[in-house]
Design a protein around this motif. Structure first.
Motif, PDB file in Angstrom:
ATOM      1  N   SER A  58      26.207 -27.775  -0.376  1.00 26.54           N
ATOM      2  CA  SER A  58      27.280 -28.770  -0.388  1.00 26.54           C
ATOM      3  C   SER A  58      26.934 -29.983   0.464  1.00 26.54           C
ATOM      4  O   SER A  58      27.151 -31.120   0.049  1.00 26.54           O
ATOM      5  CB  SER A  58      28.584 -28.157   0.117  1.00 26.54           C
ATOM      6  OG  SER A  58      28.986 -27.104  -0.713  1.00 26.54           O
ATOM      7  N   VAL A  59      26.396 -29.753   1.650  1.00 25.86           N
ATOM      8  CA  VAL A  59      26.037 -30.868   2.525  1.00 25.86           C
ATOM      9  C   VAL A  59      24.957 -31.720   1.866  1.00 25.86           C
ATOM     10  O   VAL A  59      25.039 -32.954   1.859  1.00 25.86           O
ATOM     11  CB  VAL A  59      25.574 -30.372   3.914  1.00 25.86           C
ATOM     12  CG1 VAL A  59      25.077 -31.522   4.767  1.00 25.86           C
ATOM     13  CG2 VAL A  59      26.677 -29.631   4.621  1.00 25.86           C
ATOM     14  N   VAL A  60      23.954 -31.073   1.310  1.00 28.69           N
ATOM     15  CA  VAL A  60      22.877 -31.819   0.652  1.00 28.69           C
ATOM     16  C   VAL A  60      23.420 -32.631  -0.516  1.00 28.69           C
ATOM     17  O   VAL A  60      23.087 -33.811  -0.674  1.00 28.69           O
ATOM     18  CB  VAL A  60      21.755 -30.854   0.194  1.00 28.69           C
ATOM     19  CG1 VAL A  60      20.757 -31.571  -0.699  1.00 28.69           C
ATOM     20  CG2 VAL A  60      21.048 -30.248   1.396  1.00 28.69           C
ATOM     21  N   LEU A  61      24.270 -32.030  -1.336  1.00 31.47           N
ATOM     22  CA  LEU A  61      24.779 -32.721  -2.516  1.00 31.47           C
ATOM     23  C   LEU A  61      25.781 -33.820  -2.179  1.00 31.47           C
ATOM     24  O   LEU A  61      25.979 -34.732  -2.978  1.00 31.47           O
ATOM     25  CB  LEU A  61      25.411 -31.719  -3.479  1.00 31.47           C
ATOM     26  CG  LEU A  61      24.420 -30.794  -4.182  1.00 31.47           C
ATOM     27  CD1 LEU A  61      25.151 -29.751  -5.007  1.00 31.47           C
ATOM     28  CD2 LEU A  61      23.461 -31.583  -5.046  1.00 31.47           C
ATOM     29  N   PHE A  81      12.691 -38.925   6.443  1.00 29.04           N
ATOM     30  CA  PHE A  81      14.135 -38.786   6.605  1.00 29.04           C
ATOM     31  C   PHE A  81      14.613 -37.415   6.156  1.00 29.04           C
ATOM     32  O   PHE A  81      15.453 -36.802   6.814  1.00 29.04           O
ATOM     33  CB  PHE A  81      14.889 -39.876   5.823  1.00 29.04           C
ATOM     34  CG  PHE A  81      16.368 -39.650   5.838  1.00 29.04           C
ATOM     35  CD1 PHE A  81      17.099 -39.938   6.973  1.00 29.04           C
ATOM     36  CD2 PHE A  81      17.014 -39.111   4.746  1.00 29.04           C
ATOM     37  CE1 PHE A  81      18.467 -39.700   7.011  1.00 29.04           C
ATOM     38  CE2 PHE A  81      18.377 -38.873   4.767  1.00 29.04           C
ATOM     39  CZ  PHE A  81      19.102 -39.173   5.907  1.00 29.04           C
ATOM     40  N   CYS A  82      14.094 -36.922   5.044  1.00 31.79           N
ATOM     41  CA  CYS A  82      14.523 -35.603   4.548  1.00 31.79           C
ATOM     42  C   CYS A  82      14.141 -34.493   5.516  1.00 31.79           C
ATOM     43  O   CYS A  82      14.909 -33.544   5.704  1.00 31.79           O
ATOM     44  CB  CYS A  82      13.955 -35.348   3.150  1.00 31.79           C
ATOM     45  SG  CYS A  82      14.758 -36.340   1.876  1.00 31.79           S
ATOM     46  N   ILE A  83      12.982 -34.601   6.142  1.00 30.63           N
ATOM     47  CA  ILE A  83      12.584 -33.607   7.149  1.00 30.63           C
ATOM     48  C   ILE A  83      13.552 -33.655   8.329  1.00 30.63           C
ATOM     49  O   ILE A  83      14.049 -32.626   8.792  1.00 30.63           O
ATOM     50  CB  ILE A  83      11.134 -33.851   7.628  1.00 30.63           C
ATOM     51  CG1 ILE A  83      10.140 -33.716   6.489  1.00 30.63           C
ATOM     52  CG2 ILE A  83      10.781 -32.927   8.790  1.00 30.63           C
ATOM     53  CD1 ILE A  83       9.967 -32.348   5.931  1.00 30.63           C
ATOM     54  N   ALA A  84      13.849 -34.853   8.831  1.00 24.31           N
ATOM     55  CA  ALA A  84      14.794 -34.989   9.939  1.00 24.31           C
ATOM     56  C   ALA A  84      16.183 -34.477   9.539  1.00 24.31           C
ATOM     57  O   ALA A  84      16.850 -33.791  10.309  1.00 24.31           O
ATOM     58  CB  ALA A  84      14.869 -36.446  10.393  1.00 24.31           C
TER      59      ALA A  84
END
Length: 152
Positions: A58-61, A81-84
């Motif tokens: 949910s957070v990712v979407l 950014f995605c790693i962070a």
């Protein structure tokens, strides 16, 4: 069930973009004069708070469809950014008061191990996660080194 969640997230992103939500956010951030690193910090802070109460998917979407165009407009590396983002999300899963990971472990732990034991036991891992986040933010090339090696 997971596909329904993905479908809902995709529909949210589509409606958000179609209704001009992304333009409104970009205009708001420009009008407020928030610097690029401030925008990244704000996105990561919102992710941290959302991780307390929402599950990972949910957070990712919810966050990624809004954050990625901002990150790209600001000129940051999307892989970095995605790693962070994932380090922050993982840290929020360990951090009280909600700490979903602790509640998952509580279900399988013996009765003599209390939530207080689990909360105190997770502190070193939270510290390590914060150190990892600082290292990734200060040295972005560490986050992109392996993808650069694998993808050329």
């Amino acid at each position: 069930m997971i596909l329904l969640i993905v479908l809902g997230g995709s529909m949210f992103a589509g409606v958000f973009f179609a209704s001009g939500g992304m333009l409104a956010i970009q205009t708001l951030l420009n009008d407020l004069g928030i610097p690029a690193w401030g925008v990244i910090a704000l996105i990561l802070l919102l992710t941290f708070v959302a991780g307390f109460v929402l599950d990972l998917i949910s957070v990712v979407l919810i966050v990624i469809p809004i954050a990625m165009p901002l990150v790209l407009n600001l000129g940051f590396d999307p892989i970095w950014f995605c790693i962070a983002f994932l380090v922050v999300l993982q840290t929020s899963y360990l951090t009280p008061p909600m700490a979903p990971s602790i509640f998952y472990l509580r279900a399988v732990a013996p009765p003599e191990i209390t939530l207080r034991h689990m909360y105190s036991g997770v502190i070193p891992f939270i510290v390590l996660q914060i150190i990892t986040l600082v290292v990734v933010l200060v040295f972005p090339e560490l986050a992109t080194w392996l993808p650069d090696v694998l993808l050329g």
